[in-house]
Every structure is written in C-alpha cells, then in structure tokens.
Enzyme design. Structure first.
Site, PDB file in Angstrom:
ATOM      1  N   HIS A  58      -1.959 -48.837  64.155  1.00  0.00           N
ATOM      2  CA  HIS A  58      -1.249 -47.548  64.246  1.00  0.00           C
ATOM      3  C   HIS A  58      -0.642 -47.059  62.922  1.00  0.00           C
ATOM      4  O   HIS A  58       0.575 -47.028  62.775  1.00  0.00           O
ATOM      5  CB  HIS A  58      -0.204 -47.535  65.368  1.00  0.00           C
ATOM      6  CG  HIS A  58       0.745 -48.695  65.436  1.00  0.00           C
ATOM      7  ND1 HIS A  58       1.277 -49.121  66.607  1.00  0.00           N
ATOM      8  CD2 HIS A  58       1.282 -49.493  64.477  1.00  0.00           C
ATOM      9  CE1 HIS A  58       2.076 -50.119  66.379  1.00  0.00           C
ATOM     10  NE2 HIS A  58       2.099 -50.368  65.106  1.00  0.00           N
TER      11      HIS A  58
ATOM     12  N   ASN B 175       2.991 -59.630  72.384  1.00  0.00           N
ATOM     13  CA  ASN B 175       4.452 -59.582  72.498  1.00  0.00           C
ATOM     14  C   ASN B 175       4.922 -59.699  73.939  1.00  0.00           C
ATOM     15  O   ASN B 175       5.662 -58.871  74.443  1.00  0.00           O
ATOM     16  CB  ASN B 175       5.004 -58.281  71.923  1.00  0.00           C
ATOM     17  CG  ASN B 175       4.667 -58.141  70.465  1.00  0.00           C
ATOM     18  OD1 ASN B 175       3.812 -57.347  70.111  1.00  0.00           O
ATOM     19  ND2 ASN B 175       5.305 -58.938  69.636  1.00  0.00           N
TER      20      ASN B 175
ATOM     21  N   ASP C 236      -1.959 -47.567  71.930  1.00  0.00           N
ATOM     22  CA  ASP C 236      -0.634 -48.098  71.648  1.00  0.00           C
ATOM     23  C   ASP C 236       0.260 -47.992  72.885  1.00  0.00           C
ATOM     24  O   ASP C 236       1.458 -47.725  72.798  1.00  0.00           O
ATOM     25  CB  ASP C 236      -0.002 -47.344  70.474  1.00  0.00           C
ATOM     26  CG  ASP C 236       0.989 -48.217  69.722  1.00  0.00           C
ATOM     27  OD1 ASP C 236       1.162 -49.373  70.127  1.00  0.00           O
ATOM     28  OD2 ASP C 236       1.580 -47.735  68.748  1.00  0.00           O
TER      29      ASP C 236
END
Lengths: 314, 386
Positions: B247, B109, B320
């Site tokens: 996650h 991303n 994360d």
C-alpha cells in the site's frame, strides 16, 4: 439587561471553534461580552438571564481557570451549573465518550461545556446531544472562548483589532489557543505572526494566514500585541526543545526582548504561566504592559456571553 | 470434509456452461466472446459455440457480461484468530465472495501472530470448512511481528505462507531486514514491507501538512514511507531478494519504485483503492472511518499514484481490507483504530480507473488477478483457461 440589536443573534447551535465563524457572529459575541464586562465592573449582583437553565461542565482534562470561569459565568447569569470532572466519573470505569454524551443528554441539560484532550472529541460529542455544546478546548485543535477573551482584552486596550500586528510566541504546535487566535485575529483583520523554534511550529501553518518567524528579534519588530503561549510540557514526547534554560534565553519574553516590539505593545498569556520559562516574572507582574489578569477577568464576561448566546429559549 | 480436495463443496451444482460472455484474458491481453464449460469445478473447455446436454449442465447466458478470472487480493486482514469480533474467516470469505475475490492473502497481524506453521494450518483448516474463497496466509518476518528475530520462514513457506511481512508493522531494524531478505533469498521467498518509519510516525494520525495543522492532529510525513523504501532498496541491491512494498500512498514512493524498476531490482508494489480514490479531505470533521494506515495523502499524491498505476510502476491493487467493530471507530479521532473494509469494493474501485483514467480493461483486471498471482507464485489460480 436589554440587548442591543446590532446583530440579531449567534446563528449556530454550538461553539466548537472559531474556524468558519463569520465576523458578524464573532462581533456579536464580543459585543455581548463587552456589555457583561461593563456590568460586572459596576455591579456585584447576579443576573437572571439564564434562570432555571442547567449547564454541565464536563472536563476530561485538568483545568482551573477555564472551568471556574465557566462556572462563575453561569452562576452570575443565574444558571444551575454542574461540574463533572473525569477523576470521579464513570469515564474512568471505561465508558466511551459517546455513551457519556448520551447519558448526559438524557438528563436534558440546556448546554454542555466540554474540554477533552483529543482534537475533534468535542465535535463528536456535539453530534450526539440535543443541546448546545461549547468547546472549552479539544486537544491541540481549538479553544474558542480563550480567543474571544483575548480579543476582548485587546479591544479594551487598543480600541480596534483591524490593522494590528499580533505575534503569537512559543509552542504553536501543541496550542489550541494559537489556532483559535489565528482564526479569530485574521477574521477581524489583524496581521498575525507566529514565533518559535521550528520544532514547535507545525507544518504549513502559513496556509492559515500567518507569517512565520524563528527569531524573537525579527518577529517582534513593531508588533502591537504579543501573545505568549505556555510551553506544554505535558503534550511533549521527544525533544522539542533541548532545555528550559535554552528556551527561555531565545524565546522567553523579558523586558529586553520586549523592546523590539512597538513601544506600547501589550503582553497576553492564556495561563497558566511558567514563570522563567516563557515569560519573565517581573514582566508578567507589570500591569502596564501585561494584561494577564485582565484576561482572566474578561474570561468570565466572555463565557457569560457564550452561555447566553447558546442557551436559546425553546 | 474431503481433505484431499479441500475446495470441493458438494452443495453446489457441479456443471455449468457460461454462454457468450466476453472472456477477459489478462495473459494475452484480449477480450473475446467465448463459451466456458465448467465440469466439477474445473474449466474443461473454452471456445466459441460449445453445445452440451442441457440436462447435465446449467446454462447461464452471459451475453453482455464480462467473464474474468477470479480476483486475487494480496492484502487482507482477517481478525481470526484473536479479533473475531472484528471479522471471522467466515465473514471475510463471504465478503470476498460477494466482491468477486476468489483468493485472498491474509496478513499475519492476528493474535497470536502468524509466526509459525501451526497457525497457518489452523487458518487453512477453518477456511476449508467455510469453503468459499481460498484463503492463503503470509507469515511474519519476525517473531510476534516484534521486529527482533526472524521467524521460521522456510518452514512457514513449506506450510503455505506465500510471503513474509510484519503486516501493519514496519521492520524498522535495518540489520533484521537485511537478514530476512538474505535468508529469504536462499529459497526465493518474497518479503513484503509496510513502509513507515515508526519513530517518525509515532503518534501520527493523518498526513503531515496544512490539514493536520488545522485539525490539531499529529502528522505522518510523506518521507516516513519513502525513506524506508529507499533504505530497503540498498538491502535489495545487496541481497537480490524479491521485495514487495505494500500500500504505497505517496508521490515520492512511486518515483523511487519507478527508478528502482528501471535499475532492474526485483521490486514490486501495490496500492489500495483509498490511495487513488480519496485524499486527506475525506477526514474532514474528524471522520474516523477514513482513518487509514498509511494515512490518506494530498491530491498531488493521489494523482501520482494513478500515474504510477497507468504506467505500470504499481503492479497490484489490493484491498487492504481491515475491518473493525464500530466501537473501534466511534471514538475521538486519536483513539479510533486505523483501517477500513475493502473486499467488496475492490473490483468496482479498480474499474473506476477504466472509466475515468482510460486504463484498459484487461490491464485493470491484470492488476487484481494476473499480477498478484505472479508475484505470489499462484500460477494455477490466475488462468481462465483449460
């Protein structure tokens, strides 16, 4: 005006919500409001309780009654009221909420009244300023002065709140008025119900101490007070209700549905009303049953009390 | 810069002897006192009582210390390219190094998104210049992570993409997901899903339930995660492609994955420390620093995630890591960004499970070393051996 020393004072710096307030604090504000309400009924003169104090109205969302009501309340108490509406301010130019807060703080006001369309935004702002802050509505979170004025109106008509059955009807999901009222009425000992289509009732609202009903007939049975909520069309994305006519048929209050309630049930609406959407026009204008305009009147008194309670002499 | 051996960094002293440390071997599930001899960044010997010429080697006494393989963090968001004000490859590498993370896998991303080999190459080149932790990439499943057409998966794989994911976006179109899994199957690729039904969680900020209701925030229901996993499992049954869920945060997800593993499907999953360390109450007073995606859930979910880790349903703990500049967080809750940092704290948070939940140390280390490197096919990285 001399203050009755029933409760010493309002012990908090800000009024950000009803949740967490002790009954004493709430009663203190309501009693003070009562006194101002009585004063306003008999007198037309300004008081000088807040002379030389400055109060800023900071409204990120459009509002007529709340903003005017605060402004009028401040002026009745002799305070200098400043209005900042977002359309003309630097927030449009990209200033962040915290920067706005710090800028206003540097001007050393005695109080800031804030309305914002995001839940928690007023709390964030209150952390960055030295003066007291009144939440005039933050997203769907809380609107404490509305709940206080609703209770004051109920008290004038019903004498007590403890033991009353109160139904809050309509768009509970998007309503800050509902949340503040649920906290306040529960704290003062009323039995609170919420009524609405399941799409407009948020998850696990029972844990806030209410009974949930999906049908007006069942929910309104024997209630003493009905608080109708506005269908917040601007907060809705996606189909919460299929159409206004279907909504009015099943959840709009009219004289027929009102018969399910207690025979002298009182009807409240925080305004602005959508006539023919959540409330029948004829009923809204029936001064015996609906206290909608009395609410507006009480709004000024409650806001006078809140301004007075929060602006403390340094 | 030495392109043939990109990780060579001549500034560091070359030779070390680590004396008497307790060496954790997640492969054999053992902890033994051994010496480790490192010559030119390569482990040359690993046994008891190694003696060397003290002039040539820097000897470090590791008595009372554990020696673990380097941590592999399979979910890191780096802001470069595109969001350098949040994090650069250099700052991420420094964070990783200080947290013991020697290999990190960055999410696609970025801006532009990692959806073609050139961007992978550019990131790798920058990482070589920094030369701290190793930086691996994942590639987008769909062009620009927009969820419509699949990218050049096989080309990206050839250039080093370890897996394919749309990062913090869910591939919600079942047809696209099926094609991606089917296509990746043909070269044994790994497809990683951020499981969150986007329509259901639209505008959602926190876990749906009492807490969201009280705070006046829009909730994201637990099942928005589990329904995507369940849907994808049908596609995995059909395609037999390797599938990894990132996650996971809910009780239901753990249960579904536990069942799917019993069924023998090629599914793995990871969770991140917030989901077993915190619950939604951390968001009290609209603390935007705990605003994460997926949102923090209830205490019941947290306990179930821990059970999932203990019984092996959860394969990996990944940080994360999603850094933001402070202006992205010092905002009203609705406007603040999702995510928090995690590289530095991945190891201590994982060790917390050892201390509080009787997870064995070797298993805990496996969760952050052996397991992720096996899933990603990073075999050479994971060994602490000759």
């Amino acid at each position: 005006m001399t203050e009755e020393k029933v409760f010493k004072n309002y012990p908090h710096k800000h009024l950000l919500g009803i949740e967490g307030l002790l009954p004493d604090s709430i009663n203190y504000l309501i009693n003070l409001s009562k006194k101002y309400a009585n004063y306003l009924e008999d007198n037309n003169q300004k008081l000088d309780d807040l002379k030389n104090k400055t109060c800023i109205n900071l409204f990120f969302e459009n509002s007529t009654r709340t903003r005017t009501s605060f402004e009028l309340a401040g002026k009745k108490l002799g305070a200098d009221m400043l209005n900042i509406s977002v359309g003309t301010s630097s927030i449009k130019k990209g200033e962040t909420l915290i920067d706005t807060a710090m800028t206003l703080n540097a001007m050393q006001p005695d109080l800031i009244v804030v309305r914002h369309n995001d839940a928690g935004a007023v709390k964030l702002l209150s952390e960055k300023v030295n003066c007291g802050v009144i939440n005039a509505g933050d997203g769907p979170h809380e609107h404490p002065t509305q709940a206080l004025l609703d209770s004051l109106t109920i008290l004038r008509r019903k004498k007590t709140i403890s033991g009353l059955k109160v139904a809050i009807c309509g768009d509970i999901m998007h309503s800050r008025v509902a949340r503040s009222n649920i906290h306040l009425l529960n704290t003062l000992g009323a039995e609170v119900r919420v009524i609405g289509p399941a799409t407009l009732i948020p998850k696990e609202i029972e844990s806030m101490g209410v009974k949930v009903f999906y049908k007006m007939k069942e929910g309104l049975k024997d209630v003493d007070v009905i608080i109708m909520l506005r269908l917040q069309l601007e907060r809705m994305s996606g189909s919460f209700v299929p159409s206004i006519r279907e909504y009015f048929r099943y959840y709009g209050l009219n004289n027929e549905k009102l018969k399910y309630a207690h025979s002298d049930a009182l009807v409240l609406h925080p305004g602005p009303m959508n006539r023919g959407v959540e409330i029948d026009s004829e009923l809204a204008d029936d001064l015996d049953r609906s206290a909608i305009f009395e609410q507006v009147q009480m709004g000024v008194a409650v806001r006078m009390a809140c301004l007075k309670a929060l602006i403390k002499d340094k | 810069m030495n392109l043939k051996n990109p990780f060579n960094n001549s500034k560091l002293p070359i030779n070390y002897l680590l004396k008497n440390g307790s060496v954790i071997d997640p492969d054999k599930n053992t902890i033994e006192k051994k010496d480790v001899l490192i010559e030119g960044k390569i482990i040359k010997d690993l046994k008891k009582n190694i003696s060397v010429d003290e002039k040539k080697f820097k000897i470090i006494d590791c008595n009372n210390f554990f020696i673990s393989p380097g941590i592999v963090d399979m979910r890191v968001n780096i802001g470069e390219p595109g969001f350098e004000h949040k994090e650069t490859i250099k700052s991420a590498c420094k964070a990783a190094a200080s947290g013991g993370v020697t290999s990190m896998v960055c999410m696609p991303n970025t801006y532009p998104a990692i959806d073609q080999p050139a961007i992978i190459q550019s990131i790798q080149r920058k990482a070589r210049e920094v030369s701290l932790s190793k930086v691996f990439c994942t590639g987008c499943i769909t062009r620009g992570a927009e969820g419509n057409e699949i990218c050049e998966l096989q080309l990206m794989r050839e250039f080093g993409a370890l897996g394919f994911t749309d990062g913090n976006k869910c591939v919600s179109n079942a047809r696209v997901m099926k094609r991606a899994l089917n296509y990746a199957k043909s070269f044994d690729g790994l497809v990683i899903q951020h499981a969150e039904e986007p329509e259901l969680s639209q505008g959602g900020m926190v876990n749906e339930g009492e807490f969201a209701t009280r705070m006046g925030l829009t909730g994201i229901p637990n099942y928005s995660e589990s329904m995507i996993i369940e849907r994808d499992l049908w596609l995995v049954r059909d395609t037999k492609c390797r599938y990894h869920v990132s996650h996971i945060s809910t009780k239901e997800s753990v249960e579904i994955i536990r069942k799917a593993k019993k069924e023998g499907l090629p599914i793995t999953c990871d969770t991140a420390p917030p989901y077993f360390m915190l619950n939604e109450l951390s968001l009290e007073n609209y603390r935007t620093f705990s605003k994460l995606s997926p949102p923090l859930r209830t205490e019941e979910d947290r306990n179930n995630i821990i059970n999932g880790i203990l019984d092996g349903t959860v394969d990996v703990i990944a940080s994360d890591h999603t850094p933001h500049d402070q202006d992205a967080k010092r905002l009203p809750f609705n406007q603040a960004e999702f995510g928090g940092v995690g590289l530095e704290t991945l190891l201590p948070m994982t060790l917390n499970l050892v201390k509080n939940y009787n997870l064995s140390l070797t298993k805990a280390i496996s969760l952050i070393t052996k397991n992720p490197s096996e899933i990603l096919g990073l075999k050479p990285v994971r060994y602490l051996q000759i």
